[in-house]
Motif scaffolding. Structure first.
Motif, PDB file in Angstrom:
ATOM      1  N   ALA A  19     -15.574 -35.000  49.071  1.00 41.27           N
ATOM      2  CA  ALA A  19     -14.187 -34.590  49.262  1.00 41.27           C
ATOM      3  C   ALA A  19     -14.129 -33.211  49.915  1.00 41.27           C
ATOM      4  N   ARG A  20     -15.054 -32.339  49.549  1.00 36.74           N
ATOM      5  CA  ARG A  20     -15.102 -31.006  50.148  1.00 36.74           C
ATOM      6  C   ARG A  20     -15.533 -31.077  51.613  1.00 36.74           C
ATOM      7  N   PHE A  21     -16.497 -31.942  51.901  1.00 30.19           N
ATOM      8  CA  PHE A  21     -16.874 -32.167  53.299  1.00 30.19           C
ATOM      9  C   PHE A  21     -15.665 -32.668  54.091  1.00 30.19           C
ATOM     10  N   ALA A  22     -14.908 -33.594  53.483  1.00 30.63           N
ATOM     11  CA  ALA A  22     -13.749 -34.179  54.167  1.00 30.63           C
ATOM     12  C   ALA A  22     -12.690 -33.110  54.440  1.00 30.63           C
ATOM     13  N   VAL A  23     -12.438 -32.230  53.467  1.00 30.94           N
ATOM     14  CA  VAL A  23     -11.452 -31.159  53.657  1.00 30.94           C
ATOM     15  C   VAL A  23     -11.903 -30.227  54.785  1.00 30.94           C
ATOM     16  N   ALA A  24     -13.180 -29.860  54.784  1.00 29.23           N
ATOM     17  CA  ALA A  24     -13.699 -28.984  55.830  1.00 29.23           C
ATOM     18  C   ALA A  24     -13.588 -29.642  57.199  1.00 29.23           C
ATOM     19  N   GLY A  25     -13.905 -30.937  57.273  1.00 25.15           N
ATOM     20  CA  GLY A  25     -13.798 -31.660  58.536  1.00 25.15           C
ATOM     21  C   GLY A  25     -12.360 -31.798  59.002  1.00 25.15           C
ATOM     22  N   ALA A  26     -11.455 -32.045  58.059  1.00 31.16           N
ATOM     23  CA  ALA A  26     -10.036 -32.185  58.403  1.00 31.16           C
ATOM     24  C   ALA A  26      -9.496 -30.887  58.984  1.00 31.16           C
ATOM     25  N   LEU A  27      -9.817 -29.765  58.359  1.00 30.82           N
ATOM     26  CA  LEU A  27      -9.342 -28.472  58.853  1.00 30.82           C
ATOM     27  C   LEU A  27      -9.956 -28.128  60.203  1.00 30.82           C
ATOM     28  N   GLY A  28     -11.246 -28.391  60.347  1.00 32.33           N
ATOM     29  CA  GLY A  28     -11.916 -28.092  61.605  1.00 32.33           C
ATOM     30  C   GLY A  28     -11.316 -28.857  62.772  1.00 32.33           C
ATOM     31  N   CYS A  29     -11.078 -30.155  62.578  1.00 28.68           N
ATOM     32  CA  CYS A  29     -10.537 -30.985  63.662  1.00 28.68           C
ATOM     33  C   CYS A  29      -9.060 -30.701  63.918  1.00 28.68           C
ATOM     34  N   ALA A  30      -8.273 -30.531  62.857  1.00 25.11           N
ATOM     35  CA  ALA A  30      -6.836 -30.271  63.027  1.00 25.11           C
ATOM     36  C   ALA A  30      -6.591 -28.947  63.744  1.00 25.11           C
ATOM     37  N   ILE A  31      -7.312 -27.912  63.349  1.00 34.16           N
ATOM     38  CA  ILE A  31      -7.125 -26.589  63.946  1.00 34.16           C
ATOM     39  C   ILE A  31      -7.537 -26.581  65.413  1.00 34.16           C
ATOM     40  N   THR A  32      -8.700 -27.129  65.709  1.00 33.88           N
ATOM     41  CA  THR A  32      -9.198 -27.076  67.086  1.00 33.88           C
ATOM     42  C   THR A  32      -8.400 -27.974  68.022  1.00 33.88           C
ATOM     43  N   HIS A  33      -8.110 -29.206  67.599  1.00 34.05           N
ATOM     44  CA  HIS A  33      -7.323 -30.105  68.454  1.00 34.05           C
ATOM     45  C   HIS A  33      -5.904 -29.579  68.627  1.00 34.05           C
ATOM     46  N   GLY A  34      -5.326 -29.028  67.540  1.00 32.70           N
ATOM     47  CA  GLY A  34      -3.984 -28.484  67.645  1.00 32.70           C
ATOM     48  C   GLY A  34      -3.924 -27.307  68.596  1.00 32.70           C
ATOM     49  N   ALA A  35      -4.908 -26.417  68.513  1.00 31.78           N
ATOM     50  CA  ALA A  35      -4.932 -25.244  69.383  1.00 31.78           C
ATOM     51  C   ALA A  35      -5.110 -25.621  70.847  1.00 31.78           C
ATOM     52  N   LEU A  36      -5.791 -26.736  71.099  1.00 30.21           N
ATOM     53  CA  LEU A  36      -6.060 -27.150  72.480  1.00 30.21           C
ATOM     54  C   LEU A  36      -5.081 -28.215  72.980  1.00 30.21           C
ATOM     55  N   THR A  37      -3.963 -28.374  72.282  1.00 28.95           N
ATOM     56  CA  THR A  37      -2.953 -29.336  72.730  1.00 28.95           C
ATOM     57  C   THR A  37      -2.519 -29.097  74.179  1.00 28.95           C
ATOM     58  N   PRO A  38      -2.276 -27.851  74.631  1.00 24.77           N
ATOM     59  CA  PRO A  38      -1.888 -27.656  76.032  1.00 24.77           C
ATOM     60  C   PRO A  38      -2.914 -28.192  77.029  1.00 24.77           C
ATOM     61  N   VAL A  39      -4.207 -27.987  76.728  1.00 23.76           N
ATOM     62  CA  VAL A  39      -5.250 -28.504  77.612  1.00 23.76           C
ATOM     63  C   VAL A  39      -5.246 -30.029  77.594  1.00 23.76           C
ATOM     64  N   ASP A  40      -5.025 -30.603  76.405  1.00 22.36           N
ATOM     65  CA  ASP A  40      -4.992 -32.058  76.281  1.00 22.36           C
ATOM     66  C   ASP A  40      -3.807 -32.646  77.048  1.00 22.36           C
ATOM     67  N   VAL A  41      -2.662 -31.958  77.014  1.00 21.35           N
ATOM     68  CA  VAL A  41      -1.490 -32.413  77.768  1.00 21.35           C
ATOM     69  C   VAL A  41      -1.808 -32.434  79.257  1.00 21.35           C
ATOM     70  N   VAL A  42      -2.419 -31.361  79.753  1.00 25.50           N
ATOM     71  CA  VAL A  42      -2.773 -31.291  81.173  1.00 25.50           C
ATOM     72  C   VAL A  42      -3.778 -32.369  81.538  1.00 25.50           C
ATOM     73  N   LYS A  43      -4.809 -32.532  80.714  1.00 25.62           N
ATOM     74  CA  LYS A  43      -5.822 -33.563  80.963  1.00 25.62           C
ATOM     75  C   LYS A  43      -5.192 -34.943  81.036  1.00 25.62           C
ATOM     76  N   THR A  44      -4.316 -35.247  80.090  1.00 28.87           N
ATOM     77  CA  THR A  44      -3.675 -36.562  80.052  1.00 28.87           C
ATOM     78  C   THR A  44      -2.787 -36.772  81.273  1.00 28.87           C
ATOM     79  N   ARG A  45      -2.040 -35.752  81.673  1.00 31.76           N
ATOM     80  CA  ARG A  45      -1.189 -35.874  82.860  1.00 31.76           C
ATOM     81  C   ARG A  45      -2.028 -36.117  84.115  1.00 31.76           C
ATOM     82  N   ILE A  46      -3.147 -35.417  84.242  1.00 34.39           N
ATOM     83  CA  ILE A  46      -4.023 -35.610  85.404  1.00 34.39           C
ATOM     84  C   ILE A  46      -4.552 -37.039  85.432  1.00 34.39           C
ATOM     85  N   GLN A  47      -4.924 -37.559  84.262  1.00 33.25           N
ATOM     86  CA  GLN A  47      -5.438 -38.927  84.179  1.00 33.25           C
ATOM     87  C   GLN A  47      -4.371 -39.958  84.520  1.00 33.25           C
ATOM     88  N   LEU A  48      -3.143 -39.730  84.047  1.00 29.40           N
ATOM     89  CA  LEU A  48      -2.081 -40.713  84.198  1.00 29.40           C
ATOM     90  C   LEU A  48      -1.368 -40.621  85.548  1.00 29.40           C
TER      91      LEU A  48
END
Length: 331
Positions: free
Chosen positions: A37-66
């Protein structure tokens, strides 16, 4: 003295941990469901924080692809085009499903990876597992990602629809409910095949390359993980995570492009997901499948390095030591 496996010294099953005498008054480390459960909490925070912070890059990447016919002058110009036509707020489109989806996925992925790695060690034995550790990294991460993708797919479908059609809905809840109401629950899994083809190779490369990078860097520096300072550990995690992220980005890029395409709009009546994927692949070609590669390299390299850094720090705070950031110790 020969190395031996000692689960009390390393509850997440590090290979060839040297035996150690635990102080009688030391607090016992977490085990079993509490540990994972502790591993899961650490993984959840790591992925949520990093993906959330890079949302602008993801938006640009997706627009370029589409819409490569519109966003065809590189990543920086794509940023400028979006801000000019839609405002800076457009760069945060899909932030809700990104944070929620990747928090869930991160919990399954990192917690599952630790769990399945431990199961493999228990099944094969410590010595055989150490000799075949790369195969265990690949197998454990692949299984963990499969279950993580079942949870991620509906939220990723919602995110892509919001990014590709900014007027589709106002946010996560309204977008999710509109897809459910108008297209049914099956629409959330129209991209399940592509997301598996994208995420499973990506995650297998991510964990295996990370583990091997850590091991090789330690061999080159002739240091042991436990002897590193906090700053050196941070540097090791960042460099190894960056190498792993770059490798994972290249391997998973074609499926990432197809995932964006298939979730952009609903298919024709009677058209199967497989036929849509085959048709899209033929139309795009190899070059088209790697559209947006620069943005994805920046995004995946950065977030993977950040994930391993955050994951390691949160694990230490939660007393869930060992696991994915510990490379195999040689005999």
């Amino acid at each position: 003295m020969p190395y031996q496996f000692n689960p009390l010294f390393n509850p997440s099953a590090k290979f060839y941990a040297p035996a150690a005498t635990e102080a009688k008054d030391a607090k016992a480390p977490p085990t079993g469901a509490d540990l994972y459960a502790r591993f899961a909490v650490a993984g959840a925070l790591g992925c949520a924080i990093t993906h959330g912070a890079l949302t602008p890059v993801d938006v640009v990447k997706t627009r370029i692809q589409l819409s490569p016919e519109i966003y065809n002058k590189g990543m920086i110009n794509a940023f400028r085009q979006i801000i000019s036509s839609e405002g800076v707020g457009a760069l945060l489109t899909g932030l809700g499903p990104t944070v929620v989806g990747y928090a869930i996925q991160g919990a399954f992925k990192f917690g599952g990876y630790e769990f399945w790695k431990k199961q493999a060690i228990d099944y094969f034995g410590v010595e055989k597992a150490s000799q075949n550790r790369q195969a265990i990294y690949l197998g454990a991460s692949g299984i963990a990602e499969f279950f993580a993708d079942i949870a991620l797919c509906p939220l990723e479908a919602t995110r892509i629809r919001l990014v590709s059609q900014p007027t589709f809905a106002s946010g996560l809840a309204s977008g999710f409910l509109r897809i459910l109401r108008e297209e049914g629950p099956g629409a959330f899994y129209a991209g399940f095949g592509p997301i598996l083809f994208k995420q499973i190779p990506y995650t297998m490369a991510k964990f295996a390359v990370y583990e091997i990078s850590v091991e090789k860097i330690l061999q080159l520096t002739k240091k042991k993980k436990e002897d590193l300072t906090n700053g050196q550990t941070t540097g090791l995690n960042l460099v190894s995570g960056l190498i792993a992220g770059m490798a994972a980005a290249v391997i998973s890029q074609p499926a990432d492009t197809l995932l964006s395409k298939i979730n952009k709009t609903k298919g024709e009546p009677g058209q199967s997901t497989t036929s849509r994927l085959i048709s899209m692949s033929k139309q795009l070609g190899l070059k088209g499948l790697y559209t947006g590669m620069t943005a994805r390299l920046v995004m995946i390299g950065t977030l993977t390095a950040g994930q391993f850094l955050i994951y390691g720090d949160i694990k230490r705070l939660l007393n869930a030591t060992g696991g994915v950031e510990i490379a195999a110790v040689p005999k």
